[in-house]
Write a protein that holds these residues in place. Sequence first.
Motif, PDB file in Angstrom:
ATOM      1  N   HIS A   1       0.827  -1.213   0.000  1.00  0.00           N
ATOM      2  CA  HIS A   1       0.000   0.000   0.000  1.00  0.00           C
ATOM      3  C   HIS A   1       0.866   1.270   0.000  1.00  0.00           C
ATOM      4  O   HIS A   1       0.628   2.212   0.764  1.00  0.00           O
ATOM      5  CB  HIS A   1      -0.947   0.009   1.206  1.00  0.00           C
ATOM      6  N   THR A   2       1.860   1.257  -0.866  1.00  0.00           N
ATOM      7  CA  THR A   2       2.782   2.391  -0.971  1.00  0.00           C
ATOM      8  C   THR A   2       2.402   3.256  -2.170  1.00  0.00           C
ATOM      9  O   THR A   2       2.238   2.743  -3.284  1.00  0.00           O
ATOM     10  CB  THR A   2       4.233   1.901  -1.137  1.00  0.00           C
ATOM     11  N   GLN A   3       2.250   4.548  -1.951  1.00  0.00           N
ATOM     12  CA  GLN A   3       1.909   5.466  -3.030  1.00  0.00           C
ATOM     13  C   GLN A   3       3.108   5.677  -3.961  1.00  0.00           C
ATOM     14  O   GLN A   3       4.260   5.663  -3.508  1.00  0.00           O
ATOM     15  CB  GLN A   3       1.465   6.816  -2.466  1.00  0.00           C
ATOM     16  N   TYR A   4       2.797   5.884  -5.244  1.00  0.00           N
ATOM     17  CA  TYR A   4       3.880   6.088  -6.211  1.00  0.00           C
ATOM     18  C   TYR A   4       4.772   7.275  -5.858  1.00  0.00           C
ATOM     19  O   TYR A   4       6.005   7.172  -5.954  1.00  0.00           O
ATOM     20  CB  TYR A   4       3.311   6.256  -7.629  1.00  0.00           C
ATOM     21  N   PRO A   5       4.226   8.445  -5.456  1.00  0.00           N
ATOM     22  CA  PRO A   5       5.103   9.575  -5.098  1.00  0.00           C
ATOM     23  C   PRO A   5       6.094   9.212  -3.983  1.00  0.00           C
ATOM     24  O   PRO A   5       7.225   9.703  -3.979  1.00  0.00           O
ATOM     25  CB  PRO A   5       4.113  10.648  -4.635  1.00  0.00           C
ATOM     26  N   THR A   6       5.663   8.367  -3.055  1.00  0.00           N
ATOM     27  CA  THR A   6       6.558   7.936  -1.968  1.00  0.00           C
ATOM     28  C   THR A   6       7.717   7.125  -2.535  1.00  0.00           C
ATOM     29  O   THR A   6       8.883   7.347  -2.188  1.00  0.00           O
ATOM     30  CB  THR A   6       5.787   7.092  -0.938  1.00  0.00           C
ATOM     31  N   TYR A   7       7.383   6.165  -3.390  1.00  0.00           N
ATOM     32  CA  TYR A   7       8.426   5.355  -4.034  1.00  0.00           C
ATOM     33  C   TYR A   7       9.336   6.216  -4.899  1.00  0.00           C
ATOM     34  O   TYR A   7      10.566   6.090  -4.859  1.00  0.00           O
ATOM     35  CB  TYR A   7       7.768   4.268  -4.882  1.00  0.00           C
ATOM     36  N   ASN A   8       8.737   7.136  -5.650  1.00  0.00           N
ATOM     37  CA  ASN A   8       9.507   7.939  -6.606  1.00  0.00           C
ATOM     38  C   ASN A   8      10.384   8.993  -5.934  1.00  0.00           C
ATOM     39  O   ASN A   8      11.259   9.567  -6.582  1.00  0.00           O
ATOM     40  CB  ASN A   8       8.548   8.626  -7.594  1.00  0.00           C
ATOM     41  N   SER A   9      10.181   9.240  -4.656  1.00  0.00           N
ATOM     42  CA  SER A   9      11.023  10.213  -3.947  1.00  0.00           C
ATOM     43  C   SER A   9      12.487   9.805  -3.984  1.00  0.00           C
ATOM     44  O   SER A   9      13.388  10.643  -3.937  1.00  0.00           O
ATOM     45  CB  SER A   9      10.547  10.368  -2.496  1.00  0.00           C
ATOM     46  N   GLY A  10      12.727   8.514  -4.073  1.00  0.00           N
ATOM     47  CA  GLY A  10      14.106   8.039  -4.190  1.00  0.00           C
ATOM     48  C   GLY A  10      14.429   7.567  -5.589  1.00  0.00           C
ATOM     49  O   GLY A  10      15.492   7.837  -6.136  1.00  0.00           O
ATOM     50  N   ALA A  11      13.472   6.836  -6.200  1.00  0.00           N
ATOM     51  CA  ALA A  11      13.706   6.247  -7.524  1.00  0.00           C
ATOM     52  C   ALA A  11      13.888   7.300  -8.622  1.00  0.00           C
ATOM     53  O   ALA A  11      14.442   7.012  -9.681  1.00  0.00           O
ATOM     54  CB  ALA A  11      12.552   5.319  -7.886  1.00  0.00           C
ATOM     55  N   LYS A  12      13.429   8.540  -8.370  1.00  0.00           N
ATOM     56  CA  LYS A  12      13.562   9.583  -9.397  1.00  0.00           C
ATOM     57  C   LYS A  12      15.024   9.840  -9.760  1.00  0.00           C
ATOM     58  O   LYS A  12      15.327  10.267 -10.880  1.00  0.00           O
ATOM     59  CB  LYS A  12      12.915  10.885  -8.918  1.00  0.00           C
ATOM     60  N   TRP A  13      15.941   9.552  -8.826  1.00  0.00           N
ATOM     61  CA  TRP A  13      17.365   9.772  -9.120  1.00  0.00           C
ATOM     62  C   TRP A  13      17.877   8.756 -10.131  1.00  0.00           C
ATOM     63  O   TRP A  13      18.806   9.038 -10.884  1.00  0.00           O
ATOM     64  CB  TRP A  13      18.168   9.708  -7.825  1.00  0.00           C
ATOM     65  N   LEU A  14      17.259   7.591 -10.176  1.00  0.00           N
ATOM     66  CA  LEU A  14      17.613   6.616 -11.206  1.00  0.00           C
ATOM     67  C   LEU A  14      17.143   7.101 -12.573  1.00  0.00           C
ATOM     68  O   LEU A  14      17.829   6.908 -13.580  1.00  0.00           O
ATOM     69  CB  LEU A  14      16.979   5.256 -10.884  1.00  0.00           C
TER      70      LEU A  14
END
Length: 233
Positions: A50-63
């Motif tokens: 139940h993790t929101q995409y913006p939460t995940y993307n807060s770190g993954a955006k650097w990739l």
Amino acid sequence: MELLLPIVSIILTVVIFVLCKKLYKRWKSLLLSPILICPIVLIILLMAFHTQYPTYNSGAKWLTKLLGPATVAFAVPMYKHFQLLKKHGVEIIVSLAVGSFTAIVSSFLIALWMKLSPNLINSLVPRSITTPIAMDISKTIGGIPTMTAVFVIITGLTGSILGPILIRLISIRSSTAKGLLLGMGAHGAGTSKAFEMGELEGTFASLAMVVAAIISIILAYTFFPILQTELTP
């Protein structure tokens, strides 16, 4: 906890990608391609926890930001075979110009036929070039960059599957033609597939991807607005 989430998302993405790549190398099936399997696994995990995409993307955006430097790295094999690329310069430019023009027009007409919204139309148009450039073009012409990334991935996967089949069906033997076909039709994913065939195929695919991106940028800011004005109801 909030500080740990970006780090966890980066580590998780890298680990899953590496595992998917090992599976692909072992069985060499396009259905196990990391570009296909990695996003599916991540989506399942995000839904399960139940993790929101913006939460995940807060770190993954650097990739995602590393896609630019990764694309530039394709210049290395191009430099090694510069004389060969120069020899076929005219054929390369003409074929890629036709390919880029066809990609933009066909994407636009298909989107109109499907009666997509203007935002989705603008997101679909740059689907045939590498992800970082496609997302920038999409943002500039009024599209949704994240949707464009999805369209680019779908195009790359489809091209990676159909490209080798087409090469076998019409008996293409030229390394130049194989590379240009895969680089133009499937950009980054196609280039990766081309390097599996050979260094020359990969070199021409790299060139195709870069040149097609440049041509598409020019067409997106010159020809595409005219196309929109003339054909949009």
